[in-house]
Every structure is written in C-alpha cells, then in structure tokens.
Design an enzyme around this catalytic site. Structure first.
Site, PDB file in Angstrom:
ATOM      1  N   GLY A 300       0.789  -1.223   0.000  1.00  0.00           N
ATOM      2  CA  GLY A 300       0.000   0.000   0.000  1.00  0.00           C
ATOM      3  C   GLY A 300       0.823   1.277   0.000  1.00  0.00           C
ATOM      4  N   ASP A 331      -8.920  -0.809   0.094  1.00  0.00           N
ATOM      5  CA  ASP A 331      -9.805   0.352   0.198  1.00  0.00           C
ATOM      6  C   ASP A 331      -9.854   1.188  -1.080  1.00  0.00           C
ATOM      7  OD1 ASP A 331     -10.285  -0.430   2.750  1.00  0.00           O
ATOM      8  OD2 ASP A 331      -9.072   1.125   3.718  1.00  0.00           O
ATOM      9  N   MET A 374     -15.124  -2.684   5.000  1.00  0.00           N
ATOM     10  CA  MET A 374     -13.828  -2.014   5.140  1.00  0.00           C
ATOM     11  C   MET A 374     -13.821  -0.662   4.426  1.00  0.00           C
ATOM     12  SD  MET A 374     -10.974  -4.938   4.934  1.00  0.00           S
ATOM     13  CE  MET A 374     -10.684  -5.981   6.362  1.00  0.00           C
TER      14      MET A 374
END
Ligand SMILES: Nc1ncnc2c1ncn2[C@@H]1O[C@H](COP(=O)(O)OP(=O)(O)O)[C@@H](O)[C@H]1O
Ligand SMILES: O=P(O)(O)OC[C@H]1O[C@](O)(COP(=O)(O)O)[C@@H](O)[C@@H]1O
Ligand SMILES: [Mg+2]
Length: 733
Positions: A300, A331, A374
């Site tokens: 990420g 996400d 999430m």
C-alpha cells in the site's frame, strides 16, 4: 509535441490522422467545395492566418461547437449539395495560448518535500504538457550498455505488430479536456521497450508483499515469476518472506513458474506479509550483498513510501538495481491510479453480506440489517457495494459526515423507511462516523505499525444507538449487525482482477527490464509508470460533490446529511485541493452559512450514547429490541441530489472512476481542521505560498509570471466549465 489529443464532443467520425500535415491536407481536400458532402461543415482558419498557424499548430480537432461564443474568426465554406449531421473544426492552437501554468500547478498540487522535489523529473512540452517522469538507471549511471529486448525473438510476442511501445509515449492524467485546456500532466506509458538494461542471465529478482491482505496478491506474485521467466528468460527469482523485515530476518525463497503454478487460486500471499519492519539501510545492505538487481514490491501507500526510500538509498550507493512498486489496497484509496487490484473482488464478496442482511431484515417486522464494510479513510467499497446491490437503503462513508438526531438525520430516515417498507438495510464503512463516536467515547488516537489509525467499531455503536432510539420511541424493531471484516479480502481474486493483476505484473517487469524505478498503475485505462511520490503524497477519496455519490443518493433515496452550505463547502475544499481560483459567490456563501453546518453535525451530542470502549470492541451481535407498537411519526427528510458539474470539469477524472484527493496531507488536515473550527479563516497568501526551496513551485511561479500576459487566452465564458487561471502567484488558492 507530436499532434496527439483529439477531443471529440460526441462519438462521431472525424477525418483526421495523428499526423498534422496529413490532417491539414485532408481538411484542405475536404474543404474544397463539392469535393465531399462533408465540406459544408468544415471550418478552417482564415487564409491569412493559415501559414503561420500551420507551423505552430497542434493538430487538435474537435467536432464543431455550435454553442461556442468564440468570435467568428473562421472562414465558413459554401454549403455543398448534401449535409451530414456532424461537422468538424480544425483548431490551430498557438503556442502562446497554452502556458504551462495550470499543468505545473496540478503537478505541484502534491507539494513535494524538498528531497523529493530534488528527485522530481518534470519535462515540459508545448501547450501545457508536463511529463511527470520516473527515475531511470541512467540518471545516475549514464554509461550503462543496453541490449535488444529478448521479446523480439519470442514466438508469442514477435508476431505482434508494434509490440514495443514508443519511448516517447505518455499517458495523460486527465482525459476529459476542453478546446482550450492545457494538455496537462502525463506519465510515461508502461510496456516493453526495444532495448533493455539487463541481460536475462544477469537478472536476480526478488518479490515482497507488505501490509494488509488483498485479493490478487498471489496472482501478482505468480505473474511476476512466470512473466520474468516466460517473457525475458529470467529464472533467478526469490520471494522475501513476511514483508520488509524479511529482507534481513528470513531466508529467501526461490520461486519458479512451477512452484507458483496454482497460487492464484488461493487468497492471501504465499510470501506472508507484515506491517512495520522497514529499515532502509538493512534492506539495501541485503539487496547489495545478495546481488539482487530487480526488486518488486507489492503493498500500500506505506509500502510505496518504503520502496521510494529503498530506491533513494540504492541510487545513493550507485547500484544498478531497478525498484518496481505494485500498489495494493483493498480500500482503493491509492492516488492517481484508476483502481487497485482486488477491489472488484471485495465489492463482489460484500454483496453476500448485504444479501444476508436484506434477507434477515425483510423477514422481520421493522427489521434492520446493518453491514459494516472495510474503508478506513475512503468509502469506495461501501459505495460500490451499495450501488451494485440495490437493496441498500442507506450508505454511510467517512467522506460524508452524518448525524443521528433531528430533521434530516439518520433516525428520522430510519423511522420513515420502516414505516414505508417495514425493513431496511444500512451499509456503513468502518471509517464513517468516527468523530461522532469519539464525542461519546473519548479515546486517544492509536496507530498500527503501518501508521493507520485504529478505529472504533462504528457498526456496533450504530446498532446500540438505533436500538436506544427505537426504544425511546417505543418502536418494535429487530436489528441484525453483520461484520464480514476479513471475509471480503481474504479470498482469491475474481476473473477480472486476475487479468488486471497479470497486466500489472507484466507492466512492472517491462519497466524494470527497461531500467526504470516506479510505481505501476492503470491511469485512465492505460498502464503507466508513476513516480513514487505521486502515489504516496495524497489519497483517493469519494468526492461527495460528484455524480457517483449523487447516483448513490438517488439510488438509496437516503438523506445526503448535507445542507446546500455543506455542498458549497465541499466544493470549496475541492477547489482548494485542485488549487483553482475562488468563484466569488462560493466562498461568500460558505462563510455565511458555515455555522449552521456545525449545529447539524453536533446535533447528536445531546443524545450522547452510553456505550463504553470495551463494548465497542465486543464481537458483532444481533440485537433484538421488543417494544410496544409505535406511534412514531414519519420524518420529512428531503433528499438532496447534488447538482454535480463533474461533466463540465475539464480537470476532473473520468466518470465512474474513484475521485482523487489531490490535497496533500497537510492541506487535508488543514481543511478538515478549519471545517471543525468555524468560523473559517480566509486563506492567506502566506499560508498557501509555496515553501521556499521547492523547485516545483519555483518553476510553477516562473511559468505563472510568463503566463500572466496570456491569461486572456483562457476564455471561460461557457458558464460551467474550466475556471479561469489562478492569479500569477496563487495567493487565493
Ligand atoms: N513512511 C514510510 N517509510 C517507509 N516504510 C513505510 C512508511 N510507512 C509505512 N511503511 C511500511 O509500509 C508497510 C505497510 O504499509 P502499507 O503498505 O500502507 O500497508 P497497509 O496500509 O495495508 O498496512 C510496512 O512494512 C511499513 O513499515
Ligand atoms: O486488521 P488489519 O489487518 O489491520 O486490516 C484492516 C484494515 O486494513 C484495511 O483493509 C486497509 O488496508 P489497505 O492498505 O489494503 O487499504 C482497512 O480497510 C481495514 O481497516
Ligand atoms: Mg496503508
């Protein structure tokens, strides 16, 4: 400065080629009366301007804009016998009308730290073109030899016409433009190059996965191993175990196409992952000691920051090592790229939880199904899962603050919806409503090893709040709380994510073989090599003033929880984020009404919940509240469908793709803080002034000064589109 960029207003055929001379020639042919039925619709510049403008021309052509208030400086041709229902205009753009100001400002919107700015490679071109380029081995090892790309002899690839990408190909960050838009920021196009900087037998590659899980990690690993072997005959590939710390604390795992053959069918990562453990020097020591020269890093935003640090240390030591970052986030909040791998899979899996919630809710009297998904800072999973499902009555995300009590609040909507339909489904992103919870349960912010904020369970909190509210109203209801948590990410990737992962892996391999260091990603549908700093300095967020969120509001029929003033404020924040000039009415409006927003947002405080922190950390539970039949009144919450102008915004991303938050962290925090600390202070030139020593800003200002004379070239008289250019020194943005 090849003549690229053919913006079409509608999907119609226009006789143009990418070659300026051919285009001009073709238009001249067409323009001779009677030569073509199209001639009636061809408009060319006046004869006397033609010679000079052909020299300077960009070859951009658009279908004629009949509404354009452009002064009649074109020579209209005589109508021919037949008219076709479309027309074309050859627009010749003078260099001077395209100062690089806007593009440079966009590039500099990610205010770089000084050391990053020193690494920034910006190449300016005509008409506001900026290439935000990636690092290359020859930047610090200029004498490196090159080798022919082995793909040219590959039985599969050598048959492909133009398999190699042109070294000068770039991908635009924004594809929606207008006639007078600058060409803006571009990234280097991903793909195989004719010449590479590594001989296959010399390559020693390693792969590492860091951070939280995501569907598709194993597919990327598999395709890196197989791609290196099958495309480039590279067979010395190692896996680093358990994230960054595995570079210096675990054995390296040899990987072959055979050993990874089936791994894409499993969720998770066969290499293991972890948070924390980034020690640049130890990592680079190990890379150097083991003779690794290609490092593939999947992870990420934190991981990409780490990859950049590793690259900088490699460069400082003068090592011939390419660093390729492959961005991972469930996400979908990584900046610049269209979409992260695994996101589609997660949205698909979330449908199962929503379906279950719907079944439970619709089988009870006044049943409520509540699903938490999430989304720590960005509500993309919740938004897309809601839009996909059509069973959801309300979606709550971190980007759109909500409130519980009072007119237009969540409770009022719940009462109304239950009265109308007897059941409802609520989807809440885990990062939503954290400010509301914090007001009732003050707790110090805690971070995990990746620097992520630890969240309180909004789902459980909301369940209790709804239950308490219904009890106080003597409403009988049943609420089932479903928290699928890791079930949406600890699964193998679906078919389309599998393909996406494959392309990402291949693009990463081509880039590393060609000597670049970068983060790879899809930008407007094309794979590109993006500088590390661009994907780490900002975060994608759902833009609540955009059409996608309006679509959601319209599909669920939920209240927006926003007043008109909120919307103006959100637009103002966006304007700041994009560093666009102040529309006079908007800032006035925002200041005038900001106080009412505060009172809405704080409406919940009176009814502060009695939950404790430990309760919020309890496992999910279904809570049934029997109560006498209700006399609850239906609310009158009105739905505000936001009047989005994203289709008019030449600077906006394409419709339906995640919106990018282009604010820096500092700017984001600053904007959020000022949102809370009303009345808002006007922006001062000092606060927005570029930090001293930032090369990018200095260049932007230089361009700004030069552009000042050309400001008139930007005509924005269509009322809804690209705002005029910012003033020379950006004091108001
Ligand atoms: N500023 C930073 N510099 C170097 N490494 C970092 C930085 N921030 C985070 N990391 C590393 O990135 C890794 C994971 O973060 P990230 O990729 O954001 O995953 P996630 O958000 O899923 O936890 C960890 O190994 C962490 O140590
Ligand atoms: O429990 P963990 O492993 O910290 O992971 C949970 C968190 O990770 C996330 O999935 C974000 O991770 P990403 O880096 O993949 O975006 C959040 O949505 C979630 O809160
Ligand atoms: Mg992260």
């Amino acid at each position: 400065s090849s003549p690229v960029g053919l913006p079409f207003r509608r999907e119609e055929t226009v006789f143009l080629t990418r070659d300026r001379d051919q285009t001009t020639h073709r238009l001249r042919q067409l323009s001779s009366a009677g030569s073509s039925p199209m001639a009636s619709h061809i408009i060319l510049p006046k004869e006397e301007e033609e010679e000079e403008e052909v020299e300077e021309g960009l070859g951009v052509a658009v279908e004629a804009d009949h509404d354009s208030p452009e002064p009649p400086r074109y020579r209209h041709l005589q109508p021919a016998q037949k008219a076709l229902p479309f027309s074309a205009t050859c627009v010749r753009i003078s260099r001077d009308s395209y100062p690089n100001l806007r593009a440079l400002r966009n590039a500099s919107a990610t205010t770089l730290r000084d050391d990053d700015a020193a690494f920034a490679k910006l190449d300016e071109g005509d008409y506001g073109y900026v290439l935000d380029d990636v690092q290359h081995l020859t930047d610090y090892l200029p004498e490196l030899p090159t080798f022919p790309n082995p793909l040219q002899d590959h039985p599969a690839y050598s048959t492909v016409k133009q398999y190699f990408v042109n070294a000068d190909d770039t991908v635009p960050e924004k594809v929606v433009v207008q006639k007078n838009s600058p060409r803006g920021v571009h990234f280097r196009r991903a793909g195989p190059r004719q010449r590479v900087y590594f001989e296959p037998e010399d390559v020693k590659a390693c792969i590492v996965t860091c951070g939280g899980l995501c569907p598709g990690l194993n597919t990327v690993i598999r395709e890196l191993v197989c791609g290196l072997s099958h495309m480039y005959n590279v067979n010395d590939v190692f896996g680093i175990q358990n994230g960054y710390k595995g570079f210096y604390s675990s054995n390296y795992l040899p990987m072959t196409p055979k050993s990874v053959n089936d791994i894409h069918k499993r969720g998770g990562t066969v290499l293991g992952s972890s948070r924390g453990g980034h020690d640049t020097h130890k990592i680079v020591d190990n890379i150097q000691d083991r003779g690794i020269n290609q490092v593939y890093i999947i992870g990420g935003d934190g991981t990409q920051k780490g990859a950049y640090e590793i690259f900088k240390e490699i460069r400082r030591r003068g090592l011939k090592v390419a660093v390729a970052g492959i961005p991972k986030t469930i996400d979908n909040d990584i900046a610049v790229i269209d979409k992260s791998f695994g996101f589609d899979t997660a949205v698909e899996e979330a449908q199962r939880a929503i379906d279950a919630a719907h079944v439970e809710a619709s089988s009870a009297e006044n049943g409520i199904g509540l699903v938490k998904l999430m989304g720590r800072y960005s509500g993309f999973i919740a938004m897309y899962a809601t839009l996909a499902s059509r069973d959801v009555d309300c979606c709550l995300i971190p980007e759109s603050p909500f409130y519980l009590e009072g007119e237009g609040g969540l409770f009022e909507y719940i009462e109304r919806r239950l009265k109308e339909n007897n059941h409802m489904v609520i989807v809440v992103a885990e990062g939503a409503g954290q400010d509301l919870i914090a007001k009732s349960i003050p707790v110090a912010d805690q971070l995990d090893a990746s620097g992520n904020k630890l969240l309180l369970d909004v789902g459980l909190w909301l369940t209790h709040k709804i239950k308490d509210h219904c009890k106080s109203k003597k409403m009988e209801m049943t609420i089932k709380y479903i928290d699928p948590t890791y079930m949406i990410r600890a699964i193998p990737s679906n078919a389309s994510d599998n393909v996406y992962c494959t392309l990402l892996a291949h693009s990463a391999i081509h880039g590393a073989m060609a000597g670049y260091s970068f983060t790879v990603g899809m930008v407007n549908g094309r794979h590109a090599y993006i500088p590390f700093h661009r994907v780490t300095s900002t975060r994608n967020k759902v833009k609540i003033t955009d059409r996608m969120w309006a679509r959601l509001l319209s599909s669920t029929n939920q209240p927006s929880f926003l007043s008109k003033e909120d919307i103006m404020e959100a637009r103002e924040a966006e304007r700041l984020a994009n560093r666009l000039p102040v529309p006079a009415s908007s800032s006035e409006h925002t200041k005038k009404h900001s106080a009412s927003v505060l009172s809405n947002a704080s409406g919940d405080v009176q009814g502060a919940p009695t939950l404790t922190l430990s309760q919020l950390q309890q496992p999910a539970a279904a809570i049934t509240v029997p109560a006498p039949p209700s006399s609850a009144t239906a609310g009158t919450a009105s739905v505000t469908v936001i009047d989005s102008d994203d289709d008019c915004d030449a600077t906006g991303p394409p419709e339906g793709t995640p919106e990018r938050e282009t604010r820096t962290w500092q700017e984001a925090e600053e904007t959020d803080r000022t949102r809370d600390e009303r009345p808002k202070q006007p922006e001062t030139p000092e606060r927005m002034a570029p930090p001293p020593g930032n090369a990018l800003h200095a260049r932007a200002d230089e361009a700004a000064a030069q552009a000042a004379q050309d400001v008139d070239a930007f005509k924005h008289d269509d009322g809804c589109t690209t705002p005029p250019p910012p003033p020379a020194h950006g004091s108001d943005d």
